[in-house]
Design an enzyme around this catalytic site. Structure first.
Site, PDB file in Angstrom:
ATOM      1  N   CYS A   1       0.861  -1.185   0.000  1.00  0.00           N
ATOM      2  CA  CYS A   1       0.000   0.000   0.000  1.00  0.00           C
ATOM      3  C   CYS A   1       0.896   1.233   0.000  1.00  0.00           C
ATOM      4  O   CYS A   1       2.094   1.140   0.231  1.00  0.00           O
ATOM      5  CB  CYS A   1      -0.862   0.037   1.253  1.00  0.00           C
ATOM      6  SG  CYS A   1      -1.830  -1.454   1.487  1.00  0.00           S
TER       7      CYS A   1
ATOM      8  N   ARG B   1       1.313   1.766  -5.904  1.00  0.00           N
ATOM      9  CA  ARG B   1       1.552   0.799  -4.829  1.00  0.00           C
ATOM     10  C   ARG B   1       0.294   0.040  -4.427  1.00  0.00           C
ATOM     11  O   ARG B   1       0.358  -0.910  -3.638  1.00  0.00           O
ATOM     12  CB  ARG B   1       2.107   1.524  -3.590  1.00  0.00           C
ATOM     13  CG  ARG B   1       3.427   2.213  -3.840  1.00  0.00           C
ATOM     14  CD  ARG B   1       3.872   2.970  -2.611  1.00  0.00           C
ATOM     15  NE  ARG B   1       4.193   2.087  -1.522  1.00  0.00           N
ATOM     16  CZ  ARG B   1       5.391   1.561  -1.301  1.00  0.00           C
ATOM     17  NH1 ARG B   1       6.389   1.857  -2.103  1.00  0.00           N
ATOM     18  NH2 ARG B   1       5.597   0.759  -0.282  1.00  0.00           N
TER      19      ARG B   1
ATOM     20  N   TRP C   1      -3.711  -1.821  -1.365  1.00  0.00           N
ATOM     21  CA  TRP C   1      -3.683  -3.077  -2.112  1.00  0.00           C
ATOM     22  C   TRP C   1      -4.040  -4.127  -1.074  1.00  0.00           C
ATOM     23  O   TRP C   1      -3.259  -4.434  -0.186  1.00  0.00           O
ATOM     24  CB  TRP C   1      -2.293  -3.341  -2.706  1.00  0.00           C
ATOM     25  CG  TRP C   1      -2.268  -4.535  -3.598  1.00  0.00           C
ATOM     26  CD1 TRP C   1      -2.760  -4.623  -4.875  1.00  0.00           C
ATOM     27  CD2 TRP C   1      -1.712  -5.828  -3.300  1.00  0.00           C
ATOM     28  NE1 TRP C   1      -2.551  -5.878  -5.367  1.00  0.00           N
ATOM     29  CE2 TRP C   1      -1.913  -6.636  -4.434  1.00  0.00           C
ATOM     30  CE3 TRP C   1      -1.070  -6.383  -2.196  1.00  0.00           C
ATOM     31  CZ2 TRP C   1      -1.505  -7.956  -4.498  1.00  0.00           C
ATOM     32  CZ3 TRP C   1      -0.658  -7.698  -2.251  1.00  0.00           C
ATOM     33  CH2 TRP C   1      -0.876  -8.476  -3.392  1.00  0.00           C
TER      34      TRP C   1
ATOM     35  N   ASN D   1       0.898   0.139   6.163  1.00  0.00           N
ATOM     36  CA  ASN D   1       1.312  -0.615   4.973  1.00  0.00           C
ATOM     37  C   ASN D   1       2.038  -1.856   5.460  1.00  0.00           C
ATOM     38  O   ASN D   1       3.007  -1.741   6.204  1.00  0.00           O
ATOM     39  CB  ASN D   1       2.256   0.263   4.137  1.00  0.00           C
ATOM     40  CG  ASN D   1       2.984  -0.518   3.065  1.00  0.00           C
ATOM     41  OD1 ASN D   1       2.446  -1.484   2.517  1.00  0.00           O
ATOM     42  ND2 ASN D   1       4.208  -0.124   2.760  1.00  0.00           N
ATOM     43  N   GLY D   2       1.563  -3.027   5.058  1.00  0.00           N
ATOM     44  CA  GLY D   2       2.247  -4.256   5.466  1.00  0.00           C
ATOM     45  C   GLY D   2       1.279  -5.234   6.079  1.00  0.00           C
ATOM     46  O   GLY D   2       0.067  -5.134   5.875  1.00  0.00           O
TER      47      GLY D   2
ATOM     48  N   GLU E   1      10.291 -13.159 -19.988  1.00  0.00           N
ATOM     49  CA  GLU E   1       9.950 -11.792 -19.575  1.00  0.00           C
ATOM     50  C   GLU E   1       8.892 -11.191 -20.520  1.00  0.00           C
ATOM     51  O   GLU E   1       7.981 -10.485 -20.079  1.00  0.00           O
ATOM     52  CB  GLU E   1      11.226 -10.930 -19.547  1.00  0.00           C
ATOM     53  CG  GLU E   1      11.041  -9.430 -19.486  1.00  0.00           C
ATOM     54  CD  GLU E   1      10.187  -8.926 -18.315  1.00  0.00           C
ATOM     55  OE1 GLU E   1       9.835  -9.709 -17.436  1.00  0.00           O
ATOM     56  OE2 GLU E   1       9.839  -7.730 -18.346  1.00  0.00           O
TER      57      GLU E   1
ATOM     58  N   LYS F   1       5.287  -9.511 -19.508  1.00  0.00           N
ATOM     59  CA  LYS F   1       4.819  -8.176 -19.918  1.00  0.00           C
ATOM     60  C   LYS F   1       3.434  -8.271 -20.573  1.00  0.00           C
ATOM     61  O   LYS F   1       2.540  -7.515 -20.230  1.00  0.00           O
ATOM     62  CB  LYS F   1       5.783  -7.521 -20.916  1.00  0.00           C
ATOM     63  CG  LYS F   1       7.046  -6.929 -20.364  1.00  0.00           C
ATOM     64  CD  LYS F   1       6.900  -5.685 -19.530  1.00  0.00           C
ATOM     65  CE  LYS F   1       6.733  -5.982 -18.091  1.00  0.00           C
ATOM     66  NZ  LYS F   1       7.824  -6.452 -17.306  1.00  0.00           N
TER      67      LYS F   1
ATOM     68  N   GLU G   1       0.639  -9.366 -17.945  1.00  0.00           N
ATOM     69  CA  GLU G   1       0.249  -8.484 -16.848  1.00  0.00           C
ATOM     70  C   GLU G   1      -0.450  -7.221 -17.300  1.00  0.00           C
ATOM     71  O   GLU G   1      -1.289  -6.700 -16.571  1.00  0.00           O
ATOM     72  CB  GLU G   1       1.425  -8.152 -15.923  1.00  0.00           C
ATOM     73  CG  GLU G   1       2.454  -7.242 -16.503  1.00  0.00           C
ATOM     74  CD  GLU G   1       3.603  -6.954 -15.543  1.00  0.00           C
ATOM     75  OE1 GLU G   1       3.370  -6.897 -14.329  1.00  0.00           O
ATOM     76  OE2 GLU G   1       4.734  -6.793 -16.027  1.00  0.00           O
TER      77      GLU G   1
ATOM     78  N   HIS H   1       9.084 -30.392 -27.954  1.00  0.00           N
ATOM     79  CA  HIS H   1       8.968 -31.465 -26.960  1.00  0.00           C
ATOM     80  C   HIS H   1       7.602 -31.481 -26.286  1.00  0.00           C
ATOM     81  O   HIS H   1       7.439 -32.102 -25.246  1.00  0.00           O
ATOM     82  CB  HIS H   1      10.080 -31.319 -25.915  1.00  0.00           C
ATOM     83  CG  HIS H   1      11.450 -31.481 -26.504  1.00  0.00           C
ATOM     84  ND1 HIS H   1      11.927 -32.682 -26.959  1.00  0.00           N
ATOM     85  CD2 HIS H   1      12.420 -30.561 -26.756  1.00  0.00           C
ATOM     86  CE1 HIS H   1      13.145 -32.513 -27.448  1.00  0.00           C
ATOM     87  NE2 HIS H   1      13.464 -31.229 -27.347  1.00  0.00           N
TER      88      HIS H   1
ATOM     89  N   LYS I   1       2.721  -2.359  -7.488  1.00  0.00           N
ATOM     90  CA  LYS I   1       4.160  -2.310  -7.714  1.00  0.00           C
ATOM     91  C   LYS I   1       4.904  -2.727  -6.453  1.00  0.00           C
ATOM     92  O   LYS I   1       4.630  -2.201  -5.375  1.00  0.00           O
ATOM     93  CB  LYS I   1       4.557  -0.887  -8.105  1.00  0.00           C
ATOM     94  CG  LYS I   1       5.987  -0.766  -8.539  1.00  0.00           C
ATOM     95  CD  LYS I   1       6.053  -0.277  -9.948  1.00  0.00           C
ATOM     96  CE  LYS I   1       7.460  -0.281 -10.484  1.00  0.00           C
ATOM     97  NZ  LYS I   1       7.606  -1.185 -11.597  1.00  0.00           N
TER      98      LYS I   1
END
Ligand code: F6R
Length: 582
Positions: free
Chosen positions: A2, A27, A70, A96-97, A460, A464, A467, A483, A577
């Site tokens: 957050c 965040r 968040w 936050n946490g 990667e 991208k 997300e 395979h 983030k």
């Protein structure tokens, strides 16, 4: 994760906090809220993003704080959004946490009325429970009782103190002229000051007329060092761009050069540490993890040296191999990622030396490292990492060259690459990639292949695309599709081949041809055209720096896929983030 920001000073804090929250929105953007102290404490909360909100219905206040959430504990509702209050509405807290023992604490607070499902709400009630000790002592006691990594700020209707506590999540005090700011990240108050104090774990700051710092475990007073931060306030704003994501992608015209503009002796020292270590681990998560993976290939190719790449959340499996001669190179944008912190703590138990490549100055991981090198990509606000990833890649490549005594050669290559990226990133180039996005945006799946250092870039690329556009995308080592996964290929399935102009080129083209034969629509990201390609995105021939240039068009593609599929590229669903939870 957050975002929190608080203001104490002579101006109207409501507006400062509202604008600060907008800058911290990356965040967390489930819901948000502000508490303003006048005669009483007044709270305003909303579910959803702050977006363009210009004003909130709160009276002018010189002591004010806000939170953008968040969610971890408790659903996304107005009740669960912060600030949270004590029963008598006299104490307000933003946090936050995670409070790991909140259920236990809640049981001990039986006589209190809880208004939310959150872990945070135990804090104002704990403070209220002990307020007869005085606000400072009550906050100190609460700080000692909660377990887990977090940071919180508390205000009290009955006095003018603002108290902030850090138990593992970032908290920075910004110092203005007779005014103070406390936030999870500096861009939140960069308009007002660049002078800061970073709080360390187990520290609290009490702001009455001036800030006083304490270790809340021992009660001891602490002197802090004033740091002037180097980020420019304009860097953390969108400017003329519609989204942070495209702004940050375009900033790669300059960021590689900035990343490698380091003290050469320091780079050489790190390279020597790698050479002298009895086992080196490159550790990171998500995009930073893919950078570490590419680093493993770069060291193999350039320095003929084996380093181990490990995803941070899997690092505990490797504890048998750690000694005091082991070296851990941690790669992280935020410097706050919980899985990485846990890996560092596991390594420290075995006296492993920790070197970190971190983008955020003063972050937890930079403080926990024996040595920390700044990546210098500048503030990265879009949730999807772009410019930091290429800067991290540049630093690992530079270290590989330095480890064989060729630092200057590595630097030359990266300076050339940077100028090639500068030429590449023009409007025409973006239009060309946008046209591709228009062609494929309605597809359900996309696959990406690469070999050697471009294999992690295929992984990667998938991150991208997933997300920001929510299209299903998967990356593979080029040789692996035959395979099994090749069974997924149907007529016109978009398949991206990341090609480097080196010994891997032939194999990747052969693998791309195998996909084409099964009907795939082949998108070649390559320095040279090949007739296999149905769509060609030209990239410069950057030699060993090929993973850096090859990932950039995929970043642009992801951005346009997100727009065409109707999603906000800066704030993807379910994400925030920096991932400060396990
Ligand atoms: C994806 C992304 C994430 C982060 C990961 C690690 O675009 O940004 O996968 O790379 O959460 O974060 P840091 O680098 O802050 O440790």
């Amino acid at each position: 994760m957050c975002g929190i920001i608080a203001y104490k000073g002579f101006r109207d804090g409501v507006n400062i906090v509202l604008e600060g929250l907008k800058l911290l929105e990356y965040r967390g953007y489930d819901s948000w809220g502000i508490a303003a102290k006048n005669e009483d404490i007044h709270v305003f909360k909303e579910v959803g993003k702050i977006g363009e909100i210009k004003k909130v219905n709160l009276l002018r206040s010189n002591i004010c704080m806000g939170h953008t959430r968040w969610s971890t504990t408790g659903a996304v509702t107005k009740e669960n959004s912060h600030p949270h209050l004590s029963c008598d509405n006299k104490i307000a807290v933003i946090h936050n946490g995670i409070i790991e023992n909140y259920e236990e604490l809640k049981k001990q607070l039986k006589n209190h009325n809880f208004a939310s499902e959150t872990d945070t709400e135990v804090i104002p009630h704990l403070i209220e429970e002990n307020i007869n000790l005085g606000f400072f002592e009550a906050v100190k006691k609460a700080a000692n009782l909660i377990e887990g990594r977090s940071a919180f700020i508390a205000i009290n209707k009955d006095n003018d103190e603002m108290i902030a506590v850090r138990t593992g999540a970032p908290l920075i005090l910004g110092i203005g002229n007779n005014e103070y700011f406390i936030a999870s990240d500096v861009p939140a108050f960069l308009d007002y000051t660049k002078d800061v104090n970073y709080l360390d774990d187990n520290e609290m700051v009490v702001i009455k007329d001036h800030p006083n710092f304490f270790n809340f475990r021992t009660g001891e007073e602490i002197k802090k060092r004033l740091i002037t931060i180097s980020w420019d306030k304009e860097q953390s704003k969108k400017g003329d761009y519609k989204h942070y994501l495209i702004k940050e992608i375009m900033e790669q015209k300059e960021t590689i050069n900035k990343a490698i503009n380091q003290d050469e002796q320091e780079i050489q020292k790190i390279a020597d540490e790698i050479n002298n270590a009895f086992g080196t681990f490159f550790v990171g998560c998500g995009t930073s993890g893919k950078v570490c993976h590419a680093g493993e290939y770069l060291f193999s190719k350039i320095a003929k040296k084996h380093v181990n790449f490990v995803i941070a959340s899997e690092f505990s499996n490797y504890h048998h191999f750690l000694t005091d001669e082991t070296l851990m190179i941690v790669v992280t944008q935020s410097g706050e990622t919980a899985d990485v912190i846990e890996a560092i703590e596991a390594a420290k138990k075995e006296n492993v030396k920790i070197i970190s490549l971190v983008n955020v100055q003063g972050s937890t991981i930079s403080l926990k490292s024996d040595y920390s090198l700044l990546v210098k990509a500048g503030p990265e606000k879009a949730v999807a990492s772009t410019k930091t990833a290429t800067s991290q890649l540049a630093l690992l490549l530079l270290l590989a060259y330095a480890s064989i005594g060729k630092l200057k050669e590595g630097k030359r290559l990266l300076i050339e690459t940077s100028s090639m990226i500068n030429d590449m990133l023009n409007l025409r180039y973006e239009e060309h990639i946008k046209r591709l996005a228009e062609l494929i945006h309605k597809k359900e799946h996309a696959y990406i292949i690469g070999k050697s250092s471009n294999y992690p870039m295929a992984l990667e690329s998938a991150i991208k695309i997933q997300e920001v556009s929510y299209m299903h995308a998967e990356g593979f080592a080029a040789g692996e599709l035959k395979h099994g996964p090749i069974a997924l290929i149907e007529k016109n399935t978009p398949c991206i081949a990341l090609v480097a102009n080196d010994e891997t080129k032939k194999d990747v083209l052969v693998n791309a041809q195998e996909l084409k034969t099964r009907g795939a629509y082949i998108i070649g990201v390559a320095p040279e055209y090949n007739k296999i390609f149905d769509y060609w995105i030209k990239v410069p021939d950057a030699g060993d720096a090929s993973p850096i240039v090859n990932i950039i068009p995929i970043q642009i593609l992801s951005y346009h896929l997100a727009l065409l599929r109707g999603h906000d590229p800066d704030y993807p669903r379910n994400l925030a983030k920096g991932v400060t939870v396990k």
